[in-house]
Design a protein around this motif. Structure first.
Motif, mmCIF file in Angstrom:
data_model
loop_
_atom_site.group_PDB
_atom_site.id
_atom_site.type_symbol
_atom_site.label_atom_id
_atom_site.label_comp_id
_atom_site.label_asym_id
_atom_site.label_seq_id
_atom_site.Cartn_x
_atom_site.Cartn_y
_atom_site.Cartn_z
ATOM 1 N N THR A 1 0.832 -1.205 0.000
ATOM 2 C CA THR A 1 0.000 0.000 0.000
ATOM 3 C C THR A 1 0.863 1.251 0.000
ATOM 4 O OG1 THR A 1 -1.717 -1.188 1.206
ATOM 5 C CG2 THR A 1 -1.839 1.215 1.227
ATOM 6 N N VAL A 2 1.925 1.258 0.783
ATOM 7 C CA VAL A 2 2.837 2.404 0.822
ATOM 8 C C VAL A 2 3.542 2.582 -0.520
ATOM 9 C CG1 VAL A 2 4.966 3.280 1.860
ATOM 10 C CG2 VAL A 2 3.172 2.339 3.308
ATOM 11 N N ILE A 3 3.990 1.486 -1.129
ATOM 12 C CA ILE A 3 4.685 1.570 -2.425
ATOM 13 C C ILE A 3 3.742 2.099 -3.505
ATOM 14 C CG2 ILE A 3 5.740 0.195 -4.262
ATOM 15 C CD1 ILE A 3 6.975 -1.541 -2.046
ATOM 16 N N VAL A 4 2.521 1.591 -3.546
ATOM 17 C CA VAL A 4 1.546 2.066 -4.538
ATOM 18 C C VAL A 4 1.242 3.550 -4.310
ATOM 19 C CG1 VAL A 4 -0.857 1.845 -5.307
ATOM 20 C CG2 VAL A 4 0.551 -0.185 -5.009
ATOM 21 N N GLY A 5 1.116 3.967 -3.057
ATOM 22 C CA GLY A 5 0.880 5.385 -2.758
ATOM 23 C C GLY A 5 2.026 6.262 -3.197
ATOM 24 N N ALA A 6 3.272 5.822 -2.976
ATOM 25 C CA ALA A 6 4.447 6.606 -3.397
ATOM 26 C C ALA A 6 4.506 6.726 -4.917
ATOM 27 C CB ALA A 6 5.719 5.966 -2.853
ATOM 28 N N ILE A 7 4.218 5.648 -5.608
ATOM 29 C CA ILE A 7 4.218 5.700 -7.084
ATOM 30 C C ILE A 7 3.119 6.629 -7.582
ATOM 31 C CG2 ILE A 7 3.761 4.325 -9.161
ATOM 32 C CD1 ILE A 7 5.177 1.977 -7.719
ATOM 33 N N THR A 8 1.973 6.598 -6.941
ATOM 34 C CA THR A 8 0.862 7.466 -7.346
ATOM 35 C C THR A 8 1.202 8.935 -7.135
ATOM 36 O OG1 THR A 8 -0.692 5.726 -6.764
ATOM 37 C CG2 THR A 8 -1.578 7.939 -6.990
#
Length: 123
Positions: free
Chosen positions: A19-26
């Protein structure tokens, strides 16, 4: 459902990390058009000349101040408002925070430079 994550904490940690990785990419891929408009900072100088009209203030106060401040770094534009007894000079500045630290503009340094130039009167 909660028993599943209690018995398997690694699965919960993996989901949290994803979830953190997807948020950072977004956040990185978010277009600039989606960011809010930010009003650029302003530095205001006010001067009083009791009994003077607007034209006298422009000639004896506003114009010399503008000439002294003219070379301050990162000033986008500057304008003066003169009324009977009062003059206000406003500078709209741009503090470039995207450059590396050696090129970064310090708001306090720009304000001190503007004040120093206006107070010195060209000395």
């Amino acid at each position: 459902m909660s028993n599943f994550f209690i018995r398997r904490p690694i699965v919960a940690m993996v989901i949290a990390i994803l979830t953190v990785i997807v948020g950072a990419i977004t956040i990185v891929s978010l277009p600039v058009a989606q960011f809010p408009n930010i009003v650029p900072p302003e530095i205001q100088l006010q001067a009083s000349y009791v009994g003077a009209d607007a034209q006298t203030l422009e000639q004896s106060v506003a114009t010399p101040i503008e000439q002294q401040i003219n070379g301050v770094d990162n000033v986008n534009y500057m304008y003066s408002l003169n009324a009977t007894g009062n003059s206000q000079t406003t500078m709209v500045v741009d503090f470039d925070l995207k450059n590396g630290s050696e090129h970064r503009s310090d708001p306090h340094t720009v304000a001190r430079t503007a004040y120093g130039r206006s107070a010195s009167g060209g000395r």
